[in-house]
Design an enzyme around this catalytic site. Structure first.
Site, PDB file in Angstrom:
ATOM      1  N   HIS A  68      82.012  70.256 -21.378  1.00 19.79           N
ATOM      2  CA  HIS A  68      81.471  68.978 -20.753  1.00 19.79           C
ATOM      3  C   HIS A  68      81.384  68.029 -22.066  1.00 19.79           C
ATOM      4  CE1 HIS A  68      80.249  71.028 -17.042  1.00 19.79           C
ATOM      5  NE2 HIS A  68      79.976  71.962 -17.699  1.00 19.79           N
ATOM      6  N   ARG A  70      81.062  64.911 -21.349  1.00 17.99           N
ATOM      7  CA  ARG A  70      80.480  63.894 -21.016  1.00 17.99           C
ATOM      8  C   ARG A  70      81.173  62.417 -21.039  1.00 17.99           C
ATOM      9  NH1 ARG A  70      77.966  66.905 -17.265  1.00 17.99           N
ATOM     10  NH2 ARG A  70      76.722  68.678 -18.318  1.00 17.99           N
ATOM     11  N   ASN A 100      82.472  66.972 -13.856  1.00 14.58           N
ATOM     12  CA  ASN A 100      81.178  66.469 -13.225  1.00 14.58           C
ATOM     13  C   ASN A 100      80.728  65.464 -13.981  1.00 14.58           C
ATOM     14  OD1 ASN A 100      80.742  68.528 -15.046  1.00 14.58           O
ATOM     15  ND2 ASN A 100      78.766  68.902 -14.206  1.00 14.58           N
ATOM     16  N   HIS A 179      82.514  77.832  -9.884  1.00 12.94           N
ATOM     17  CA  HIS A 179      81.156  78.127 -10.007  1.00 12.94           C
ATOM     18  C   HIS A 179      80.317  78.555  -8.661  1.00 12.94           C
ATOM     19  CE1 HIS A 179      76.702  76.252 -11.112  1.00 12.94           C
ATOM     20  NE2 HIS A 179      76.778  77.405 -10.377  1.00 12.94           N
ATOM     21  N   ASP A 303      80.694  76.191 -22.123  1.00  6.53           N
ATOM     22  CA  ASP A 303      80.121  75.391 -21.113  1.00  6.53           C
ATOM     23  C   ASP A 303      79.135  74.358 -21.588  1.00  6.53           C
ATOM     24  OD1 ASP A 303      79.399  74.540 -18.645  1.00  6.53           O
ATOM     25  OD2 ASP A 303      78.230  76.066 -17.947  1.00  6.53           O
TER      26      ASP A 303
HETATM   27 ZN    ZN Z   1      79.772  73.787 -16.862  1.00  9.21          ZN
END
Ligand code: ZN
Length: 303
Positions: A68, A70, A100, A179, A303
């Site tokens: 991630h 971000r 995400n 997930h 992750d």
């Molecule tokens: Zn993740």
């Protein structure tokens, strides 16, 4: 016939991990690529030579298939520069970034923004996952742009466009990384359990994870896409996932925190140790470590 270089930009001599074991070898680089491997005494002349120390080992660059970075509206947490700097420090030379973000990468438009940021800041190679978009037509555009897979979150399992998108993933050979947590059980747990960060694991019970694995494998068996179950965190979900893997079409990973941390960490440090699925009891950690040592996991991710 193989063409051997007459000179090298760089020659690294020492112990290297090759074909599953450590060996004394020399590796020659030309234009940033491995161009020659052999005995040091036979190496072509090199502009620069690095002799590894006895405690040093040359390893292939690792792939982290679940990160991630971000960035975008959450650049204060992490961005493509800080995230890939960490990756590089750990020997990772390719990262696959999850969708995400804020805003979420569920459209070609957001993917293009991510691409712009990554191309300016990333220090390693990278790829992007598509988040489940509003339609399979949008997913088709994202596939054409170039994504490494489709990422499914628990909520996605209840969205209208799920089945048509999974059909497209199957037809296009697009990996589906999921997930695994059943959204119905998560909702019920939320109504039943206390909202206490120290008991976060009760809000995301192992039952939800194992049921999520079964649900995803049902979809895979019906629609025929390649399923990758990411960050498996419990023994029960692991056993269920391994059963699916034996039948074919399924691969799985766990994340580093499930191999080294247990729920005690949430007691000690609070919300900063909150992850989904949550870190579990110590006995779950032991089972995951055993599975890793036995070669049952297809990947380990940060992750
Ligand atoms: Zn993740």
């Amino acid at each position: 016939m193989a063409v051997y270089p007459t000179s090298l930009d760089l020659l690294i001599e020492g112990r290297a991990y090759m074909n599953g074991s450590l060996m004394e070898v020399s590796i020659g680089i030309v234009g940033g690529k491995i161009a020659w491997i052999g005995k040091y005494s036979k190496a072509p002349p090199a502009a620069q030579v690095v002799h590894l120390q006895s405690k040093e080992i040359l390893l292939p660059g690792m792939v982290d298939m679940h990160v991630h970075m971000r960035d975008l509206e959450e650049a204060s947490k992490e961005d493509w520069y800080t995230g890939t700097l960490s990756a590089l420090a750990g020997g990772v030379t390719f990262v696959a970034d999850m969708p995400n973000n804020k805003p979420p990468a569920r459209s070609l438009e957001v993917l293009k923004v991510k691409q712009r940021e990554a191309s300016r800041k990333a220090l390693v190679d990278y790829g992007f996952y598509a988040g489940l978009p509003a339609s399979s037509a949008e997913l088709s555009r994202m596939i054409e742009f170039g994504v490494v897979g489709l990422k499914l979150y628990p909520d996605d399992l209840e969205r209208d466009c799920l089945v048509e998108s999974l059909r497209l993933a199957a037809a296009e050979g697009l990996l589906v990384v999921a997930h695994a947590e059943d959204p119905t059980i998560l909702r019920l747990a939320e109504a039943i359990e206390p909202k206490d960060i120290r008991r976060h694991c009760l809000l995301r019970p192992i039952e939800a994870e194992a049921a999520g694995v079964r649900l995803l494998d049902y979809l895979r068996s019906k629609l025929g896409f390649q399923l990758h179950l990411t960050h498996i965190s419990s023994a029960r979900a692991l056993f269920t996932a391994l059963g699916c893997k034996l039948r074919g079409g399924v691969q799985l990973d766990t994340a580093i925190h499930y191999l080294f941390l247990d729920e005690g960490i949430v007691e000690r440090v609070g919300g900063i140790a909150k992850v989904n699925p949550p870190v579990r009891r110590e006995r779950e950690v032991r089972v995951l470590l055993t599975a890793l040592a036995a070669g049952m996991l297809d990947a380990v991710v940060s992750d």
